[in-house]
Design an enzyme around this catalytic site. Structure first.
Site, mmCIF file in Angstrom:
data_model
loop_
_atom_site.group_PDB
_atom_site.id
_atom_site.type_symbol
_atom_site.label_atom_id
_atom_site.label_comp_id
_atom_site.label_asym_id
_atom_site.label_seq_id
_atom_site.Cartn_x
_atom_site.Cartn_y
_atom_site.Cartn_z
ATOM 1 N N ASP A 96 -4.600 -2.759 5.272
ATOM 2 C CA ASP A 96 -4.967 -2.414 6.612
ATOM 3 C C ASP A 96 -6.612 -2.536 6.576
ATOM 4 O OD1 ASP A 96 -5.707 -0.362 4.916
ATOM 5 O OD2 ASP A 96 -4.325 1.146 5.595
ATOM 6 N N ASP A 125 0.948 -1.090 -0.105
ATOM 7 C CA ASP A 125 0.124 -0.165 -0.120
ATOM 8 C C ASP A 125 0.726 1.019 0.033
ATOM 9 O OD1 ASP A 125 -2.227 -1.384 -0.046
ATOM 10 O OD2 ASP A 125 -2.699 -1.223 2.364
ATOM 11 N N ASP A 147 -9.239 -5.557 1.855
ATOM 12 C CA ASP A 147 -7.860 -6.008 1.814
ATOM 13 C C ASP A 147 -7.531 -7.347 2.129
ATOM 14 O OD1 ASP A 147 -6.340 -3.760 0.802
ATOM 15 O OD2 ASP A 147 -6.565 -3.041 2.943
#
Length: 959
Positions: free
Chosen positions: A700, A396, A704
């Protein structure tokens, strides 16, 4: 008859669990005395049974709150005595845990090793025969020697296993440390879920795990995933009509306040936990692989043991046949036969490399503990070793590569671009904005948000919410807005939290005044929200049509902000005509653009260097983000991720590619912008299955979870992450830092390399011990190494060897070699070179000592055989001591680098040498050894030491 009717009605209404109707409920005296009007059992039956009628009888959620002496606005009062009484009455929010196994349980388990049990039988028979023939204590020496060796093996193994169990228990406690937002005494604060009590007001958002049973107080669009309890995959809508929230379930969408009613073992989740036994980690892939290796080696050892025993017995029988005494057997010959059997069993003990799985567990446990200090919490053992093989990291952007401390630094409000960031610039912006435009902007900021502005216990203003929300709220406050005043000025009818698929969030507010006019606010990805706009507010505060020139200007502004690595968001509003129901969808078109903000999220210090380390280590780093592609490219270049030969692509474009195009495209993708959770999952799946990469993925949020599950290693961000993301992950990065991910990779490689070092060391000992005893038995009719001596060698190479080599800390050289990958061979050609070369040297030395040792050391007399066998045993052990040092590096000649940093290695080596001296000089009666002269000691050590330069020469041989 009336009684029967009541029972029937009760059953129909769902009160059969208590056997009484709501009107018959009586508050227990102890509950009444404590100041409450409802007991824990009644609360449990309401929530667990989803009993709407009982809830109504008690006055609904507000009535339950009253009976629990709490406020749905301010939470529980801060009164220590009252909180203690509440805890005594309703319990604590902890689940019963299985008792820790004592040290003696591990001793008992170690005693159940089959080969040790056989040796124990040998020791028992040896004691009986020895004492019967030679008396006490002389006749007991051999048997007691074997017993002492067995007990040493058992206690060292048990100690190691016991320490590991304690370590894993500590790590398990770390895994369960979960904090949640709670309102107590009128203040919003973070609190451990274990401190929650009935009456607490908890704030839940997307991805949170419901910490206890309770009731919905207020909120919007709450969807709960109850699959962990019910197995049903369809999420459940929770609201004022169905307000029941169960512990262990997860918030899939929306946000809300909940009133805690039942905690700990009284919750449905607690009752479920009580029926389950806690299981440990499954065996890791490497443990499974090494168990297979151990089985094969064990079978080879068994074969050699049987042949050795047969050859030794044959020698005895042939000797007796020649003497003509094959019919008559005495006790001494029986003892000799027993010694042969003990040697055969001990060969099996030495051959079976039970230290292999132990080395894996030790290395993983050591790595887990150290990684915890480095801000990485390992949830699954296999993750350590798999991370060492990682070939790709899909990371990310926000919070991992960047600091996640966001601030609005540029804005384009009412078609006018301004730099903001200090009070004077905010004052300039505020002075230029028309009053009506400023009012609309503040209304949008403070109502269309998932964050809050609250007062802390210290009386300071505190902004709660995601970093993006916090930045926008800070922007509004700097423009003179007041959060509470703006919230109270309108009525919030509906709020749809940010959705990673739609890339936007929305709110509907009811404006003050007659008629109840409704207004929609939208906020999200700039190009998406801008595409839904038909009008714009100009510099005069007028609402005008959004023509081509205005669109081009705003699009150019977005590109300019993105090119400066700013995250851009567009804010817009729409007057809703014809009324609005909370069940209606928030409009997605016809908006008026208020403005665009550019948010700065600086790159974390050290990220560029960490990415460079990954590239040097053969690990490809790919950035997957929901941001604008220009923002993503700017950040990726700054981090060193996007290179001249790499590709940046948007999620929608990626989705349209054919299979053939993806095959060509995916290896070159370094940045994916505007990605959806499905894009991330698809990319990871292709990398793993099509290109055979070992993929690590960071995440997070709840969305995801699919990618984290699909990856070989799921890395959840501990600070920013939701409980769903953490539960889906293998490793939790506690500081959300990309540099920590590189540390995890380094530790993973260290685990893999350490176990390879140990296997190289152990196989060398195995080969030499088997060949020496077998060949000696075949050629001379006797074995130079006795059962007790072989047990000591087994201790050196198994438990002590595992302790020494499996706990080597990582070094930077590990990140300068290519990853092993999915199909790499565990025992490499380099290892075979070292094993066979070192084994050949040791075998030659021992064979030379057997053949010419008496001549070399000028040994004569009846004690010469015992002295020679002691020298052979001593030389063999020192060969292992120095080979252990050589095994610290499989390819590098400098094996002393960093040796003093590993105190475990130094202590094990020191203990091995010390105990060897004790065995030779003090325990000769038990170990079949005798005192050696300083010359003989020096020769033994020198023979062992020569193995080191030979190991260095072997490392120069190319393979």
């Amino acid at each position: 008859m009336d009684y029967l009717v009541v029972i029937f009605a009760t059953h129909i209404d769902g009160y059969c669990s208590t056997g009484v109707s709501p009107s018959d409920y009586t508050v227990p005296s102890e509950v009444k005395a404590a100041g409450f009007d409802i007991c824990a059992d009644e609360l449990g039956s309401i929530v667990e049974g989803h009993d709407v009628k009982k809830l109504r009888f008690h006055g609904g959620v507000s009535g339950i709150a009253r009976k629990l002496c709490t406020s749905t606005n301010d939470g529980l009062p801060k009164d220590a005595d009252a909180l203690r009484r509440r805890q005594e009455l309703f319990g604590i929010n902890k689940f019963a845990e299985s008792e820790s196994r004592s040290f003696w349980v591990f001793v008992w388990e170690a005693l159940h090793d089959m080969t040790l049990m056989i040796l124990a039988v040998c020791a028992f028979v040896s004691l009986i025969v020895g004492i019967a023939t030679e008396g006490w204590p002389k006749g007991a020496h051999d048997g007691l020697g074997i017993v002492a060796s067995i007990m040493l093996v058992v206690f060292v193994t048990a100690t190691s296993d016991y320490r590991q169990s304690l370590q894993f228990k500590d790590l398990d406690k770390e895994k369960k440390k979960i904090s949640i937002q709670v309102t107590r005494n009128g203040f919003r604060q973070k609190m451990s879920i274990y401190d929650l009590l009935p009456g607490d007001i908890v704030h839940l958002a997307i991805g949170d795990q419901v910490p206890a049973d309770g009731l919905f107080v207020s909120g919007f669009s709450v969807l709960i995933d109850e699959s962990s309890l019910t197995g049903e995959s369809e999420p459940v809508m929770v609201g004022s009509e169905t307000p029941f929230l169960l512990s262990g379930t997860k918030v899939q969408d929306g946000s809300c306040k909940m009133l805690i009613t039942t905690v700990g073992m009284r919750t449905q989740w607690g009752k479920l936990m009580a029926t389950l036994s806690e299981g440990g980690d499954d065996e890791t892939p490497l443990q499974v692989k090494l168990n297979g290796v151990a089985t094969i080696i064990g079978k080879i050892g068994l074969f050699f043991a049987v042949i050795t025993f047969a050859v030794l017995v044959q020698g005895l029988l042939v000797r007796k046949w020649k003497d003509g005494s094959h019919v008559d057997w005495n006790a001494e010959e029986a003892m000799e036969m027993l010694e042969y059997f003990a040697i055969a069993v001990t060969i099996v003990v030495v051959a079976v490399p039970e230290g292999l799985p132990l080395a894996v567990t030790l290395s993983l446990a050591f790595a887990m503990k150290k990684m915890m200090n480095d801000k990485a919490l390992v949830r699954h053992l296999a993750a350590c070793e798999t991370m060492g093989s990682a070939t790709t990291i899909c990371s990310d952007k926000t919070g991992t590569l960047t600091t996640n401390h966001m601030t609005v630094v540029k804005s384009c409000i009412c078609m006018s671009v301004h730099e903001v960031g200090n009070p004077s610039k905010f004052a300039n912006l505020k002075s230029e904005l028309h009053d009506s435009a400023l009012k609309l902007l503040l209304q949008s900021i403070f109502n269309n948000t998932g964050g809050e502005v609250v007062m802390s216990k210290e009386g300071k203003r505190e902004i709660l919410g995601t970093p993006t929300e916090a930045a926008i709220l800070e922007f509004g406050l700097s423009l003179g807005g007041e959060f509470q005043a703006e919230r109270e000025a309108v009525k919030l009818v509906k709020l749809e939290p940010f959705n990673s698929t739609k890339k936007r969030m929305g709110a509907i507010v009811e404006l003050p005044g007659e008629g109840g006019r409704m207004r929609a606010h939208s906020k999200g990805a700039s190009e998406i929200v801008l595409a839904s706009c038909e009008k714009v507010i100009n510099a005069k505060g007028e609402i005008v049509a959004l023509d081509d020139s205005s669109v081009k200007f705003l699009q150019a502004t977005i590109d300019q902000f993105a090119g400066e690595a700013l995250r851009t968001l567009c804010l817009a509003y729409k007057e809703v005509q014809g009324g609005f129901s909370p069940n209606d969808a928030i409009p997605e078109s016809g908006y008026t653009c208020i403005g665009i903000v550019g948010i700065k999220d600086p790159v974390r210090p050290g990220v560029k260097e960490s990415v460079a380390v990954c590239h040097a280590a053969g690990i490809a780093v790919r950035m997957v983000t929901g941001d604008n592609i220009n923002t993503a490219k700017a950040i990726a270049r700054e981090c060193g991720i996007l290179t001249s030969d790499g590709i940046a692509i948007e999620g929608p474009v990626f989705r349209e590619k054919s299979q053939a195009e993806l095959l060509e495209l995916i290896p070159k993708i370094q940045v994916m912008a505007r990605s959806s959770p499905l894009d991330k999952h698809t990319l990871v799946k292709h990398l793993r299955t099509t290109f055979d990469d070992v993929v690590a993925v960071t995440g997070d949020g709840t969305n995801d979870a699919p990618a984290l599950h699909e990856a070989d290693i799921g890395l959840a961000m501990g600070i920013a992450g939701t409980e769903v993301a953490k539960e889906s992950a293998d490793v939790i990065i506690l500081d959300d830092n990309f540099s920590t991910i590189v540390t995890v990779a380094k530790w993973g490689r260290s685990v893999y390399i350490n176990i390879q070092k140990f296997v190289q060391f152990q196989l060398t000992v195995n080969v030499v011990a088997l060949v020496v005893n077998f060949s000696s038995a075949c050629m001379t009719g006797s074995a130079p190494l006795t059962a007790v001596q072989l047990l000591w060698v087994n201790m050196i190479m198994d438990t002590l060897g595992a302790l020494a080599l499996a706990t080597e800390p990582p070094n930077n050289e590990l990140m300068k070699r290519a990853p092993v990958g999915r199909k790499g061979h565990f025992i490499t050609n380099v290892m075979w070179r070292n094993i066979l070369g070192q084994s050949f040297y040791q075998f030659l030395i021992i064979w030379k000592l057997q053949a010419s040792g008496k001549l070399m050391f000028e040994l004569e007399g009846p004690n010469s055989d015992l002295v020679l066998n002691t020298i052979i045993f001593n030389s063999f052990v020192f060969c292992q001591v120095f080979n252990e040092i050589s095994s610290r590096e499989m390819e590098s000649i400098n094996v002393f680098r960093g040796i003093m940093n590993n105190y475990v290695f130094v202590m094990v080596l020191g203990a091995t040498v010390a105990f060897q001296i004790i065995i030779i000089e003090l325990l000769g009666t038990f170990a079949n050894t005798t005192h050696l002269t300083s010359h003989q000691w020096g020769a033994s050590v020198l023979i062992g030491f020569i193995g080191m330069p030979i190991a260095a020469i072997l490392k120069m041989v190319p393979v």
